[in-house]
Design an enzyme around this catalytic site. Structure first.
Site, PDB file in Angstrom:
ATOM      1  N   ALA A  73       0.693  -0.213  -2.610  1.00  0.00           N
ATOM      2  CA  ALA A  73      -0.172  -1.401  -2.046  1.00  0.00           C
ATOM      3  C   ALA A  73      -1.334  -0.842  -1.091  1.00  0.00           C
ATOM      4  O   ALA A  73      -1.728  -1.673  -0.214  1.00  0.00           O
ATOM      5  CB  ALA A  73       0.781  -2.534  -1.556  1.00  0.00           C
ATOM      6  N   GLY A  74      -1.455   0.577  -1.074  1.00  0.00           N
ATOM      7  CA  GLY A  74      -2.196   0.854   0.053  1.00  0.00           C
ATOM      8  C   GLY A  74      -2.047   1.236   1.415  1.00  0.00           C
ATOM      9  O   GLY A  74      -2.923   1.410   2.244  1.00  0.00           O
ATOM     10  N   ALA A  85       4.487   8.007   1.612  1.00  0.00           N
ATOM     11  CA  ALA A  85       4.680   8.816   2.590  1.00  0.00           C
ATOM     12  C   ALA A  85       5.490   8.486   3.746  1.00  0.00           C
ATOM     13  O   ALA A  85       6.003   9.466   4.607  1.00  0.00           O
ATOM     14  CB  ALA A  85       3.085   9.164   3.049  1.00  0.00           C
ATOM     15  N   ALA A  86       5.451   7.183   3.844  1.00  0.00           N
ATOM     16  CA  ALA A  86       6.457   6.834   5.247  1.00  0.00           C
ATOM     17  C   ALA A  86       7.930   7.068   4.958  1.00  0.00           C
ATOM     18  O   ALA A  86       8.682   7.594   5.605  1.00  0.00           O
ATOM     19  CB  ALA A  86       6.208   5.360   5.636  1.00  0.00           C
ATOM     20  N   ASP A  98      -2.539  10.617   4.191  1.00  0.00           N
ATOM     21  CA  ASP A  98      -1.572   9.643   4.482  1.00  0.00           C
ATOM     22  C   ASP A  98      -0.370  10.341   5.231  1.00  0.00           C
ATOM     23  O   ASP A  98       0.037   9.740   6.136  1.00  0.00           O
ATOM     24  CB  ASP A  98      -0.881   9.046   2.825  1.00  0.00           C
ATOM     25  CG  ASP A  98      -1.937   8.288   2.243  1.00  0.00           C
ATOM     26  OD1 ASP A  98      -3.030   7.930   2.756  1.00  0.00           O
ATOM     27  OD2 ASP A  98      -1.261   7.581   1.308  1.00  0.00           O
TER      28      ASP A  98
HETATM   29  C1  MEV Z   1      -4.496   6.901  -0.617  1.00  0.00           C
HETATM   30  O1  MEV Z   1      -4.089   6.269   0.438  1.00  0.00           O
HETATM   31  C2  MEV Z   1      -5.797   7.235  -0.550  1.00  0.00           C
HETATM   32  C3  MEV Z   1      -6.811   7.767  -1.636  1.00  0.00           C
HETATM   33  O2  MEV Z   1      -8.040   8.522  -0.865  1.00  0.00           O
HETATM   34  C4  MEV Z   1      -6.165   9.153  -2.112  1.00  0.00           C
HETATM   35  C5  MEV Z   1      -5.789  10.419  -1.180  1.00  0.00           C
HETATM   36  O3  MEV Z   1      -6.463  10.461  -0.219  1.00  0.00           O
HETATM   37  O4  MEV Z   1      -4.962  10.992  -1.653  1.00  0.00           O
HETATM   38  C6  MEV Z   1      -7.114   7.073  -2.607  1.00  0.00           C
END
Ligand code: MEV
Length: 322
Positions: A104-105, A110-111, A152
């Site tokens: 979901a961005g 990563a967390a 991230d």
């Molecule tokens: C992912 O949070 C962000 C992107 O730019 C991918 C990345 O930076 O690795 C879409």
């Protein structure tokens, strides 16, 4: 041995996602209202070296040796073992819980990695420094989506607003004036890997066109940095809008995200954009602090499944769920 617990926040990319993969700068902040937590427990009765992986959110509960070696948590445990030059871990169980929505961005993968690396290394008495935590989390990210920029794992490890350029040392961002963001979840899960791969395919087919979009995003990011460092918060809104339009040109937005962005504007936001991989997941809106709740409510009425209000401050983000 008693349980050791570590946690790590979510993140939001304020400016520059996708272009950051192609060596353009980006700006990201931690989102402390959501967290991944990892707890490690000694398993006195279990055979030496047995590592039990327990991640109820993804329905994983198994001994490491029986898990697909490509499973990100399995990779992480082996990377920590290698980094610490351990012949084997003491028998243990690692439990992962996270309230960061998946795909979901908001940096859930990563967390989880950062929390688990910290908990495992602290459990064996060798807490790893941030630089190493971030490096291992990056390696695990590579399994998730092949060509991560590294933004991230960096923002989540250091839990501070950052300026990030792939391949260069990151910088902590000076935030001259606090500002308030409303984050809204479209409810559509969208793995970052798919959006990143599509952008790569388009870039390969038409590098001139896509490099021009990445350059335009870089220009937005550079202007946004100046605004943040000089406290010109009102000017950040139109830059978010510009960034969102450029992300639309990369074809990583979707109807639901565009609708939430429009709704945020109508409710009084100063600017809005999707965050992260896109095609779903979350968007952010920059708001006057007094309007935050109204904008969040409008976003919920417009179909958002969840909203968060967060404040980006000179030293850290603070806020509460709505
Ligand atoms: C992912 O949070 C962000 C992107 O730019 C991918 C990345 O930076 O690795 C879409």
């Amino acid at each position: 041995m008693p349980a050791i617990t570590a946690s790590a926040p979510g993140k939001a990319i304020l400016f520059g996602e996708h272009a950051v993969v192609y060596h353009r700068p980006a700006i990201a902040v931690p989102v402390t209202q959501v967290k991944a937590r990892a707890s490690v427990f000694a398993q006195i009765q279990a055979p030496a070296g047995q590592v039990w992986l327990d991640a109820p959110d993804i329905h994983l509960s198994a001994v490491l040796d029986e898990v697909d070696p490509a499973q990100p948590l399995a990779i992480l445990v082996r990377e920590v073992q290698r980094e610490l030059a351990l012949e084997r871990f003491p028998a243990l169980k690692i439990t992962i819980r996270s309230d960061i929505p998946l795909a979901a961005g908001l940096g859930s993968g990563a967390a989880v990695s950062v929390a688990a690396i910290r908990a495992l290394s602290a459990f064996v008495g060798h807490p790893l420094p941030d630089e190493t935590v971030s490096r291992i989390a990056y390696r695990v990210e590579q399994v998730h989506h092949g060509t991560p920029s590294g933004i991230d794992n960096t923002v989540i490890t250091y839990a501070q607003p950052i300026w990030f350029l792939r391949g260069a040392p990151f910088e902590l961002l000076k935030v001259a004036q606090p500002f308030t963001l409303v984050i809204a979840d479209s409810g559509i899960t969208s793995p970052t890997v798919a959006a990143v791969q599509d952008v790569r395919r388009h870039h390969e087919l038409d590098p001139l066109k896509y490099d021009a979009i990445f350059d335009a995003i870089a220009s937005v990011v550079n202007r946004a940095r100046t605004c943040i460092e000089q406290g010109q918060i009102h000017d950040l809104g139109p830059l978010m809008d510009e960034n969102h339009c450029l992300l639309k040109r990369l074809d990583v937005s979707c109807g639901a995200l565009d609708h939430l962005v429009d709704t945020a504007h109508s409710a009084g936001a100063l600017g809005a954009k999707l965050i992260g991989g896109g095609r779903g997941g979350n968007m952010i809106a920059l708001v006057h602090a007094v309007d935050a709740r109204l904008v969040a409510e409008a976003l919920l009425r417009a179909g958002a499944v969840r909203t968060l209000i967060t404040e980006v401050t000179p030293h850290q983000t603070q806020g509460g769920a709505c």
